[in-house]
Design a protein around this motif. Sequence first.
Motif, PDB file in Angstrom:
ATOM      1  N   GLN A   1     -15.102  46.317  42.728  1.00 28.90           N
ATOM      2  CA  GLN A   1     -15.570  46.854  44.477  1.00 28.90           C
ATOM      3  C   GLN A   1     -14.662  47.902  44.306  1.00 28.90           C
ATOM      4  O   GLN A   1     -14.926  48.754  45.386  1.00 28.90           O
ATOM      5  N   ALA A   2     -13.992  47.275  44.777  1.00 24.76           N
ATOM      6  CA  ALA A   2     -12.344  48.012  45.252  1.00 24.76           C
ATOM      7  C   ALA A   2     -11.693  48.471  43.949  1.00 24.76           C
ATOM      8  O   ALA A   2     -11.355  49.240  45.323  1.00 24.76           O
ATOM      9  N   LEU A   3     -11.539  48.703  43.016  1.00 27.88           N
ATOM     10  CA  LEU A   3     -10.852  49.839  42.393  1.00 27.88           C
ATOM     11  C   LEU A   3     -12.172  50.458  41.183  1.00 27.88           C
ATOM     12  O   LEU A   3     -11.420  51.871  40.842  1.00 27.88           O
ATOM     13  N   GLY A   4     -13.595  50.134  41.683  1.00 28.36           N
ATOM     14  CA  GLY A   4     -14.485  51.377  40.892  1.00 28.36           C
ATOM     15  C   GLY A   4     -13.462  51.587  39.374  1.00 28.36           C
ATOM     16  O   GLY A   4     -13.790  50.086  38.484  1.00 28.36           O
ATOM     17  N   GLU A   5     -13.803  52.508  38.892  1.00 25.76           N
ATOM     18  CA  GLU A   5     -13.497  52.805  37.359  1.00 25.76           C
ATOM     19  C   GLU A   5     -12.385  52.283  36.953  1.00 25.76           C
ATOM     20  O   GLU A   5     -12.215  51.525  35.824  1.00 25.76           O
ATOM     21  N   ARG A   6     -11.233  52.177  37.377  1.00 25.88           N
ATOM     22  CA  ARG A   6     -10.149  51.178  37.138  1.00 25.88           C
ATOM     23  C   ARG A   6      -9.978  50.108  37.049  1.00 25.88           C
ATOM     24  O   ARG A   6      -9.383  49.766  36.069  1.00 25.88           O
ATOM     25  N   ALA A   7     -10.880  49.326  37.469  1.00 25.30           N
ATOM     26  CA  ALA A   7     -11.152  48.065  37.233  1.00 25.30           C
ATOM     27  C   ALA A   7     -11.709  47.882  35.537  1.00 25.30           C
ATOM     28  O   ALA A   7     -11.465  46.702  34.868  1.00 25.30           O
ATOM     29  N   GLN A   8     -12.139  48.618  34.949  1.00 23.54           N
ATOM     30  CA  GLN A   8     -12.487  48.528  33.762  1.00 23.54           C
ATOM     31  C   GLN A   8     -11.486  48.379  33.094  1.00 23.54           C
ATOM     32  O   GLN A   8     -11.450  47.324  31.615  1.00 23.54           O
TER      33      GLN A   8
END
Length: 281
Positions: free
Chosen positions: A131-138
Amino acid sequence: MNAQVLGEHEFGYNDHDFEQVRERLYRRAGISLAASKQQMVYSRLARRLRQLELRTFSAYLAYLDQHPEEWQPFINALTTNITAFFRERHHFDQLVALAREPQRRGRPLRFWSAASSTGEEPYSMAIALHQALGERAQGIQIIASDIDTGVLETARRGVYPLERLAQLDPALRKRYFQRGTGSNAGLARVVPELRQMVEFRRINLLDKDWRLSGGLEAIFCRNVMIYFDKPTQVRLLERMVRLLRPDGLFFAGHSESFVQANHVVKLVSRTVYQPVPGASI
Ligand SMILES: C[S@@+](CC[C@H](N)C(=O)[O-])C[C@H]1O[C@@H](n2cnc3c(N)ncnc32)[C@H](O)[C@@H]1O
């Protein structure tokens, strides 16, 4: 030792049997059972005796000693696995704040949930980070481990009764869970995006080698240390902190305190610790 039978039981069970179970659980899993847990031990293991068609606890203990493969069901029966999504919500807010720190941009982030039980804790970490990092969380990896293979199976499946999700914000529930239909009505499954962020492994925290490399951003080790005696707790804490980055965080359970272990960690907020300089990699 008083060998009196403890109450009216389907299976033969006495003080000595309880002590033997206690001693084996401590040796294998580090878990120190209180003397008051006699009845709990009986009810947790009774099903296993029934399955094995054994009549007494002493026969079960002899069976355990002769069949190494029985250790896992023994441990699975005796662990306490209570957990919940977003338990101690403030920890997840802090996790997000840590993940957003500028020095963590542009590098793969790794986390460890060290007693993950049925998966609610690591999936809550994944939800908060996604939720916080969006795509970066992948690119995030959450290693989630437990000694109990039964709970790990549930965690890997990632399927929960809807009641387990009742406390979750409806928007999160919609975004991160798929509702089952037909024979799966009343259940919800964690979405693949989150499941691919989490890797489940069996790790006994007493193992000499956890096969984990260092450089972790944060370790969630919550509500498991309470089962260990103080020397074991401190030994494990020292080993875990060595796997953290110097700017990483160690999250403890709400009733666990490591303020005495000030050679390793410093309390930074409620049940959250930072490595002291030199204690981490
Ligand atoms: C009460 S649950 C905590 C779950 C989660 N961390 C939380 O706080 O909601 C404790 C977990 O610790 C696990 N556990 C107990 N002894 C362990 C050991 N020696 N190594 C790894 N996990 C252990 C149990 O199997 C259980 O799933």
